[in-house]
Every structure is written in C-alpha cells, then in structure tokens.
Design an enzyme around this catalytic site. Structure first.
Site, PDB file in Angstrom:
ATOM      1  N   SER A 158       0.957  -1.359  -0.191  1.00 35.54           N
ATOM      2  CA  SER A 158      -0.018   0.425   0.019  1.00 35.54           C
ATOM      3  C   SER A 158       1.181   0.877   0.228  1.00 35.54           C
ATOM      4  O   SER A 158       1.757   1.003   0.601  1.00 35.54           O
ATOM      5  CB  SER A 158      -0.566  -0.281   1.239  1.00 35.54           C
ATOM      6  OG  SER A 158      -1.437   1.477   1.329  1.00 35.54           O
ATOM      7  N   TYR A 172      -1.958  -0.933  10.142  1.00 29.10           N
ATOM      8  CA  TYR A 172      -1.300  -0.794   9.634  1.00 29.10           C
ATOM      9  C   TYR A 172      -0.416  -0.367   8.626  1.00 29.10           C
ATOM     10  O   TYR A 172       0.314  -0.772   7.460  1.00 29.10           O
ATOM     11  CB  TYR A 172      -3.459   0.004   8.241  1.00 29.10           C
ATOM     12  CG  TYR A 172      -3.060  -0.806   6.859  1.00 29.10           C
ATOM     13  CD1 TYR A 172      -3.723  -1.787   6.561  1.00 29.10           C
ATOM     14  CD2 TYR A 172      -3.318   0.401   6.156  1.00 29.10           C
ATOM     15  CE1 TYR A 172      -4.107  -1.735   5.280  1.00 29.10           C
ATOM     16  CE2 TYR A 172      -3.515  -0.065   4.572  1.00 29.10           C
ATOM     17  CZ  TYR A 172      -3.542  -1.432   4.112  1.00 29.10           C
ATOM     18  OH  TYR A 172      -3.936  -1.215   2.792  1.00 29.10           O
TER      19      TYR A 172
END
Length: 271
Positions: A158, A172
């Site tokens: 990501s 995350y």
C-alpha cells in the site's frame, strides 16, 4: 533481444496455461486478480476463508473461460499454506504465479488500540504473506530443472507502507512497511533463482469498502477534496488501474524486476 520477442512483444505478457494461486480471492483485490489472470488464460486456484463469496469469484473466473480450483482456507498457518499450494499442484501439475491478496485493516488511535488488535493486523498482512511466499517459493524451487527455476510472486502492499496517516493507521502502516521489507529481502534472496518477488502498492481504489468515497454526498466530496489535493492524476483509483500492473508483475514482462514496490497511486507518493 530475441527475434521472437521483436515480432511479438505482447508475448511477454502471455500467461496462458500458467497456474496461479490467488489468496484473499473473496476480497476486492483478490477477486480482481483472479479474474484478470483467468481472463488472460491462466489456470486459477483461489483461496479465501469465506466459502460463499469464494463461489462467486470461481463463477466469475469460469465465465471467462478459465479452469478454476477453489479452496476455502486463509493462509493463516504453515499447514494451510501448504494445502493451498498442494491444491494447485494436484490439480494443475505445477505452480507458476502467486498473488497474495489477503489482508486486513483495523483503524484506531494507538492509545485506544489493544495490542491484540495490532498483532492481528500484523498477522493478517505480514505473517500470512511470509508464510504463503515461503510455501509457494519452496514449490517453485523444487520445480526447477537443469538449473532453470521460474516463478512470479506478487504481494499486496500500500502507499501506506511508505507514508503515514493521521487517522489511526499505526497497525496498517507498520504492516505494509513490513510487506515492503519482505518483498525486497526475498527479491535479493531469490534473485539468482528465476523467481521474482514484487509488490503492488495502491492508494484508494474503488471497492465495497471505499464505495462511499465515490458518492455524490457532502461527506464524500470533502474527503475527496483533501485526498485529491495530493494526487497528481486528480482522481481516485479504479480496479482497472490495478489490472495492468498485476499482469505485468505476473508475466515474463517483469523478468528483470524483483524486490520492487510498484505504486499504483496516480502519483500520490511522488508529491
């Protein structure tokens, strides 16, 4: 350059007859990856914990003309990962491509997040990627003949592996930074084997979880305005924006690319 390549450059992207495993195939990216590879002519083994949603992905892939094997398992243990790989080999005889599309997020300010929640995200995104890459890599190495080994491993990173986020993304961001580290380390470790290890790192793209950001509401417009001020392309991502990078990393077109993080982010990480 070979004469064959010059006559047909598109042959570099040919995955017809290859066998691909896609984990997280009931999720947005995993389902997309399975359908892209199916549509390109690969045999597809799809894995996910949600059996009912896995059936839909299987049907979508079969509608594209692909041979499909489904296995209702998450890559949550060494045994599960080995079972997923075995399903591919038992059904199609070998393994050529692995796409790890499984993972999760848990948004919370750090002072409100119990350590168990942090570790759960790290397990889903990091440990499971490591376990699945390990199981697939073992099979790919074992398939090598006369010193010629090949294989394509694509992990899911990501833009948050590179950049922080103010809204409670400590788990995350840390997990995706770790995925980047696995990608780079395995790219080096297997660099001389013929196995490539790369990662796709998108920013926001359209899915069931982000659909609200694309709506014509005041809240969505406010969120988009702030976000798009950082995106040179001036729009949010679409699933099709991930299809090309995936096919590139899963095919011979990327044979000289390994340990690479490919940012599918409209320039978000460039500015």
């Amino acid at each position: 350059m070979s004469e064959t390549f010059l006559k047909n450059p598109l042959s570099l992207f040919d995955v017809r007859g290859k066998t691909a495993i896609v984990t997280g195939a009931s999720g947005a990216f995993g389902a997309l990856a399975a359908q892209v590879l199916a549509g390109a002519g690969a045999n597809v083994v799809i894995a996910a914990g949600k059996a009912d949603e896995l059936k839909k992905t299987a049907a979508d892939c079969e509608a594209l003309g692909a041979k499909v094997e489904s296995i209702a398992l998450r890559p949550s243990s060494e045994a599960n990962c080995e079972k997923i790989v075995k399903a591919a080999v038992d059904t199609f005889g070998r393994l050529d491509i692995l796409v790890v599309g499984s993972g999760k997020n848990d948004v919370s300010k750090i002072v409100d997040m119990a350590p168990e929640r942090f570790l759960d995200v790290m397990d889903a995104n990091v440990t499971q990627s490591w376990l699945m890459a390990r199981a697939a890599g073992k099979q790919m190495l074992a398939q090598g003949k006369d010193g010629k080994t090949s294989g394509k491993i694509v992990l899911m990173s990501s833009a948050r592996g590179l950049l922080g986020h103010p809204a409670g993304y400590t788990a995350y961001c840390a997990s995706k930074s770790a995925v980047d580290g696995i990608t780079k380390a395995l790219g080096c470790e297997w660099g001389d084997t013929g196995i490539t290890v790369n990662a796709i790192a998108p920013t926001v793209f359209r899915s069931a979880l982000t659909a609200w950001m694309y709506e014509d509401t005041d809240k969505a417009k406010d969120v988009r305005k702030g976000f798009l001020s950082r995106v040179p392309k001036g729009r949010l991502g679409e699933p099709s924006d991930l299809a090309g990078p995936l096919l590139f990393l899963a095919s011979a077109a990327s044979d000289f690319y390994t340990g690479h993080i490919l940012y599918a982010d409209g320039g978000y990480t460039a500015g």
